[in-house]
Motif scaffolding. Structure first.
Motif, short mmCIF file in Angstrom:
data_model
loop_
_atom_site.label_atom_id
_atom_site.label_comp_id
_atom_site.label_asym_id
_atom_site.label_seq_id
_atom_site.Cartn_x
_atom_site.Cartn_y
_atom_site.Cartn_z
N GLY A 54 4.16 27.57 15.53
CA GLY A 54 4.38 28.61 14.93
C GLY A 54 3.41 29.85 17.27
N ASP A 55 3.71 31.67 16.71
CA ASP A 55 3.72 31.16 17.77
C ASP A 55 2.79 32.25 18.61
OD1 ASP A 55 3.62 33.53 16.04
OD2 ASP A 55 5.84 34.95 16.35
N SER A 56 1.83 31.45 17.98
CA SER A 56 0.19 32.30 17.98
C SER A 56 -0.54 32.16 17.57
CB SER A 56 0.31 33.60 18.00
OG SER A 56 0.29 34.12 16.26
N SER A 57 -2.04 32.24 18.04
CA SER A 57 -3.19 31.29 16.77
C SER A 57 -3.12 31.19 15.00
CB SER A 57 -4.91 31.44 17.49
OG SER A 57 -4.73 30.33 18.62
N SER A 58 -3.12 32.77 15.59
CA SER A 58 -3.05 33.71 14.28
C SER A 58 -2.67 32.91 13.60
CB SER A 58 -3.07 35.10 14.67
OG SER A 58 -3.95 36.22 15.84
N VAL B 131 3.32 47.42 37.95
CA VAL B 131 3.54 46.33 38.32
C VAL B 131 3.70 45.66 37.04
CG1 VAL B 131 1.75 44.02 38.93
CG2 VAL B 131 1.97 46.67 40.19
N PRO B 132 5.02 44.34 37.29
CA PRO B 132 5.38 43.89 36.08
C PRO B 132 4.47 43.04 35.05
CG PRO B 132 6.35 43.40 37.23
CD PRO B 132 5.60 44.12 38.57
N VAL B 133 3.30 42.91 34.15
CA VAL B 133 3.01 42.08 33.35
C VAL B 133 3.51 41.21 32.77
CG1 VAL B 133 0.64 41.03 32.47
CG2 VAL B 133 0.58 43.27 33.66
N VAL B 134 3.74 39.86 32.15
CA VAL B 134 4.51 39.13 31.34
C VAL B 134 3.96 38.22 30.30
CG1 VAL B 134 6.58 37.55 31.26
CG2 VAL B 134 6.97 39.48 32.67
N THR B 135 3.82 38.35 29.16
CA THR B 135 3.39 37.30 28.72
C THR B 135 4.09 36.71 27.26
OG1 THR B 135 1.95 37.02 27.00
CG2 THR B 135 2.27 39.24 26.63
N GLY B 136 3.80 36.25 26.47
CA GLY B 136 4.83 35.58 25.73
C GLY B 136 4.86 35.70 24.24
N GLY B 137 5.21 34.51 23.16
CA GLY B 137 4.61 34.50 22.22
C GLY B 137 5.37 35.88 21.45
N ASN B 138 4.25 36.49 20.51
CA ASN B 138 4.67 37.23 19.99
C ASN B 138 3.94 38.40 20.32
OD1 ASN B 138 1.55 36.47 19.40
ND2 ASN B 138 2.34 37.07 17.28
N GLY B 139 3.70 38.73 22.08
CA GLY B 139 2.84 38.96 22.99
C GLY B 139 1.46 38.67 22.82
N TRP B 140 1.13 37.48 23.34
CA TRP B 140 -0.16 36.63 23.93
C TRP B 140 -1.16 37.69 24.60
CZ3 TRP B 140 2.44 32.12 25.16
CH2 TRP B 140 2.94 31.00 23.99
N ALA C 166 11.63 36.53 25.71
CA ALA C 166 11.83 36.58 24.61
C ALA C 166 11.88 34.92 24.14
CB ALA C 166 14.07 36.86 24.47
N GLY C 167 11.62 34.03 24.71
CA GLY C 167 11.33 32.37 24.28
C GLY C 167 11.22 31.63 25.56
N TRP C 168 10.17 30.47 24.81
CA TRP C 168 9.40 29.96 25.94
C TRP C 168 10.21 29.57 27.15
CZ3 TRP C 168 4.94 29.12 26.95
CH2 TRP C 168 3.95 27.42 27.21
N LYS C 169 11.95 29.46 26.66
CA LYS C 169 12.78 29.24 28.38
C LYS C 169 12.47 30.01 29.49
CE LYS C 169 17.35 27.15 29.61
NZ LYS C 169 18.17 28.83 30.31
N ASP C 170 12.71 31.18 28.43
CA ASP C 170 12.17 33.02 29.60
C ASP C 170 10.50 32.62 30.34
OD1 ASP C 170 15.05 33.44 28.85
OD2 ASP C 170 14.64 34.13 27.12
N TYR C 171 9.84 32.18 29.39
CA TYR C 171 8.90 32.02 29.83
C TYR C 171 8.88 31.29 30.88
CZ TYR C 171 3.24 32.44 29.66
OH TYR C 171 2.16 32.36 29.10
N LEU C 172 9.16 30.06 31.26
CA LEU C 172 9.48 29.06 32.08
C LEU C 172 10.00 29.67 33.58
CD1 LEU C 172 8.61 25.65 29.70
CD2 LEU C 172 6.61 26.63 31.29
N GLU C 173 11.41 29.80 33.26
CA GLU C 173 12.00 29.68 34.19
C GLU C 173 11.57 31.64 34.92
OE1 GLU C 173 15.49 27.60 32.22
OE2 GLU C 173 15.87 30.75 32.50
#
Length: 238
Positions: free
Chosen positions: A5-9, A184-193, A215-222
């Motif tokens: 799932g993309d979040s706890s919710s 200043v950029p702030v980046v999060t993941g999932g559906n907008g955690w 866009a996805g987990w790969k982007d979140y890590l890279e």
């Protein structure tokens, strides 16, 4: 049946038997008479989701709402993080402690110089606003009520309140909305955690933030290895 799932919710809605748990902010498909529930356990549900969603599920679907079975044995924290290399460059260069929120006040500091321009991050590696919690009317209404930042939200095509997006991918804080180059950029993941909480922080403490979701987990890590920005993360990282 196992599934991500993309979040706890979304985990809570999956256990409740909703057919589209990842779409919980629009229509999770929680029918009054669901098909047999195939998912029975969600692990590591964060407290923010418990507060926001569990009460609503228990009220709307009391016979099949999830039950809290206990803690996992440790305390977690989720918030805004900064890489040590960015922090050290600012402190060694100007004595500016970027781990402190007041260091981002544009009237006193030029914290933006230690970060990349959010507009340099490719759009194909970011998730459009309409696929994130920036479309979550309940959260955006709460944001506007708390901050009085009516310019930070708009009424969408379906008549629902949603966040005002810049170039389809970013929400800009009041202090840099008219001057995007100062954000200043702030980046999060999932559906907008943590999106709307970051929005509240930006408005309350005059932080010039551009907030987006990868866009996805790969982007979140890279992407953190390619660009300098603030980011959502959690601890312990297990």
């Amino acid at each position: 049946v196992f599934g991500p799932g993309d979040s706890s919710s979304s985990g809570l809605y999956a256990i409740a038997g909703c057919s589209h748990p990842d779409d919980y902010h629009v229509d999770p498909g929680c029918n009054a008479q669901p098909d047999p529930v195939a998912k029975h356990l969600a692990f590591e549900i964060w407290e923010t989701a418990m507060i926001d969603r569990l009460d609503a599920l228990q009220q709307d679907f009391p016979t099949r709402a999830p039950m809290k079975m206990g803690d996992v044995g440790y305390t977690g924290m989720e918030t805004m993080f900064i890489r040590s290399s960015i922090r050290d460059a600012a402190y060694n260069g100007k004595g500016l402690p970027l781990e402190f929120y007041l260091s981002y006040d544009l009237d006193w500091h030029e914290s933006r110089t230690y970060f990349d321009d959010f507009r340099s991050i490719p759009g194909q590696r970011m998730k459009p606003c309409n696929e994130t919690l920036l479309m979550e009317e309940t959260d955006i209404k709460h944001y506007v009520k708390l901050t009085q930042d009516t310019d930070g939200a708009v009424v969408g095509l379906q008549g629902k309140l949603q966040a005002r997006c810049w170039n389809d991918f970013w929400w800009l804080a009041p202090t840099c909305r008219d001057l995007p180059e100062q954000c200043v950029p702030v980046v999060t993941g999932g559906n907008g955690w943590f999106l709307y909480l970051f929005m509240q922080v930006a408005a309350k403490f005059r932080m010039p933030l551009a907030i987006g979701t990868v866009a996805g987990w790969k982007d979140y890590l890279e992407l953190p290895r390619l660009y300098d920005y603030l980011m959502y993360w959690w601890t312990p990282d297990i």
